[in-house]
Design an enzyme around this catalytic site. Sequence first.
Site, PDB file in Angstrom:
ATOM      1  N   LYS A   1       4.375 -12.043   6.243  1.00 53.99           N
ATOM      2  CA  LYS A   1       5.098 -11.892   4.985  1.00 53.99           C
ATOM      3  C   LYS A   1       6.607 -12.029   5.230  1.00 53.99           C
ATOM      4  O   LYS A   1       7.321 -12.654   4.446  1.00 53.99           O
ATOM      5  CB  LYS A   1       4.786 -10.517   4.372  1.00 53.99           C
ATOM      6  CG  LYS A   1       5.553 -10.243   3.097  1.00 53.99           C
ATOM      7  CD  LYS A   1       4.915  -9.142   2.274  1.00 53.99           C
ATOM      8  CE  LYS A   1       5.563  -9.045   0.905  1.00 53.99           C
ATOM      9  NZ  LYS A   1       6.561  -8.017   0.793  1.00 53.99           N
TER      10      LYS A   1
ATOM     11  N   GLY B   1       6.735  -1.076  -8.212  1.00 56.05           N
ATOM     12  CA  GLY B   1       6.293   0.322  -8.247  1.00 56.05           C
ATOM     13  C   GLY B   1       5.741   0.693  -9.613  1.00 56.05           C
ATOM     14  O   GLY B   1       4.712   1.369  -9.720  1.00 56.05           O
TER      15      GLY B   1
ATOM     16  N   GLY C   1       9.938   5.012  -6.318  1.00 60.65           N
ATOM     17  CA  GLY C   1      10.637   3.754  -6.531  1.00 60.65           C
ATOM     18  C   GLY C   1       9.995   2.995  -7.674  1.00 60.65           C
ATOM     19  O   GLY C   1       9.288   2.008  -7.457  1.00 60.65           O
TER      20      GLY C   1
ATOM     21  N   ASN D   1      11.570 -20.452  -6.542  1.00 61.18           N
ATOM     22  CA  ASN D   1      10.892 -20.587  -5.241  1.00 61.18           C
ATOM     23  C   ASN D   1      10.497 -22.033  -4.922  1.00 61.18           C
ATOM     24  O   ASN D   1      10.572 -22.465  -3.774  1.00 61.18           O
ATOM     25  CB  ASN D   1       9.640 -19.702  -5.204  1.00 61.18           C
ATOM     26  CG  ASN D   1       9.980 -18.221  -5.228  1.00 61.18           C
ATOM     27  OD1 ASN D   1      11.159 -17.853  -5.198  1.00 61.18           O
ATOM     28  ND2 ASN D   1       8.976 -17.372  -5.291  1.00 61.18           N
TER      29      ASN D   1
ATOM     30  N   GLY E   1      10.621   0.676  -9.678  1.00 61.82           N
ATOM     31  CA  GLY E   1      11.213  -0.600 -10.089  1.00 61.82           C
ATOM     32  C   GLY E   1      10.069  -1.446 -10.637  1.00 61.82           C
ATOM     33  O   GLY E   1       9.093  -0.906 -11.171  1.00 61.82           O
TER      34      GLY E   1
HETATM   35  O1  PAF Z   1      10.487 -11.320  -2.346  1.00 59.92           O
HETATM   36  C1  PAF Z   1       9.852 -12.058  -3.122  1.00 59.92           C
HETATM   37  O2  PAF Z   1      10.328 -12.527  -4.147  1.00 59.92           O
HETATM   38  C2  PAF Z   1       8.385 -12.374  -2.809  1.00 59.92           C
HETATM   39  O3  PAF Z   1       7.995 -11.656  -1.685  1.00 59.92           O
HETATM   40  C3  PAF Z   1       8.081 -13.859  -2.671  1.00 59.92           C
HETATM   41  C4  PAF Z   1       6.787 -14.028  -1.915  1.00 59.92           C
HETATM   42  C5  PAF Z   1       9.152 -14.636  -1.976  1.00 59.92           C
HETATM   43  C6  PAF Z   1       7.763 -14.460  -4.010  1.00 59.92           C
HETATM   44  O4  PAF Z   1       8.821 -14.504  -4.913  1.00 59.92           O
END
Ligand code: PAF
Length: 296
Positions: free
Chosen positions: A178, A12, A7, A196, A9
């Site tokens: 996570k 990876g 993978g 974010n 991407g």
């Molecule tokens: O999926 C994602 O983008 C990441 O795990 C996170 C922590 C939300 C940061 O962009």
Amino acid sequence: MEVVVFGAGSLGSLLGGLLAREHRVTLVGRDPHVSAIRRDGLQISGTIETHVSPDATTDGIGLEADLALVTVKSYDTDEAARTLSTGEFGAVCSLQNGLGNEQRLERELDCHVLAGTASYGARLMGPGEVECTGIGRVALGPPDGGGSVLAAEVGEAFTEATVETTVAADMPRRLWEKCAVNAGVNPVTALTGTENGAVLGEPARPIAREAARETARVARETGVDLPDEAATSALHRVVRATSENTSSMAQDIERGRRTEIDAINGYVVERAVEPVPTNALLVGLVKTLENSRELR
Ligand code: PAF
């Protein structure tokens, strides 16, 4: 160590490229990225600048290595497992988003499966080039927790290649934590087209916090000790550290790709004993968006 990265991407390619500084690495990915790497090598730019020449292939059948790192999207895990089962590996380690990936790999593979999380920031810039947008940390260990010699060996190989790594005896808690962060950040930013950081402002904040708290509750229902407070502080910590990043799910929507909603909020809904209305609502909205754009 011989390492196959299944993978290639963004994550990876970055981790495979960093490991290639010390180990023999084969990246399994798609063209034109793979052809560019075969021709010119892999350029890592950003926080880490280096140029490496790993092997690269579009054909994952019959490969052999000490370790296969699985970095495909969670909805491609079953297919990755079937392809990997045609080869021979000392161990397979999932470094994917969402929950349930290790169990799906274990169903198809004879070798030991390790669980992992990676907080390195990575972005594919073009064929043969990946940007490191932030040095993070890899945590890896047995999917059910506890220690293992194998995890220690893999951790040592990562450390030799200067990949920041923790060999962890508490992977179930880390995976759920996570997932709680992703459950709060990813759908909210994907649905609103925001970075974010938007998740910590009003009115998104209570939605994301509630999604993270519900995830922690389901973790506890499955026997994993993740207090609400740990999930919400992880959410705040990660969002503060990545406030200007576009989450993987927001990028998927932006680029017209299917998201990993099933393995994140969808997994929480599926495993919940008590109702998890915020996660259920977010799953419904993201799937509606995917359906309307014919992404599923
Ligand atoms: O999926 C994602 O983008 C990441 O795990 C996170 C922590 C939300 C940061 O962009």
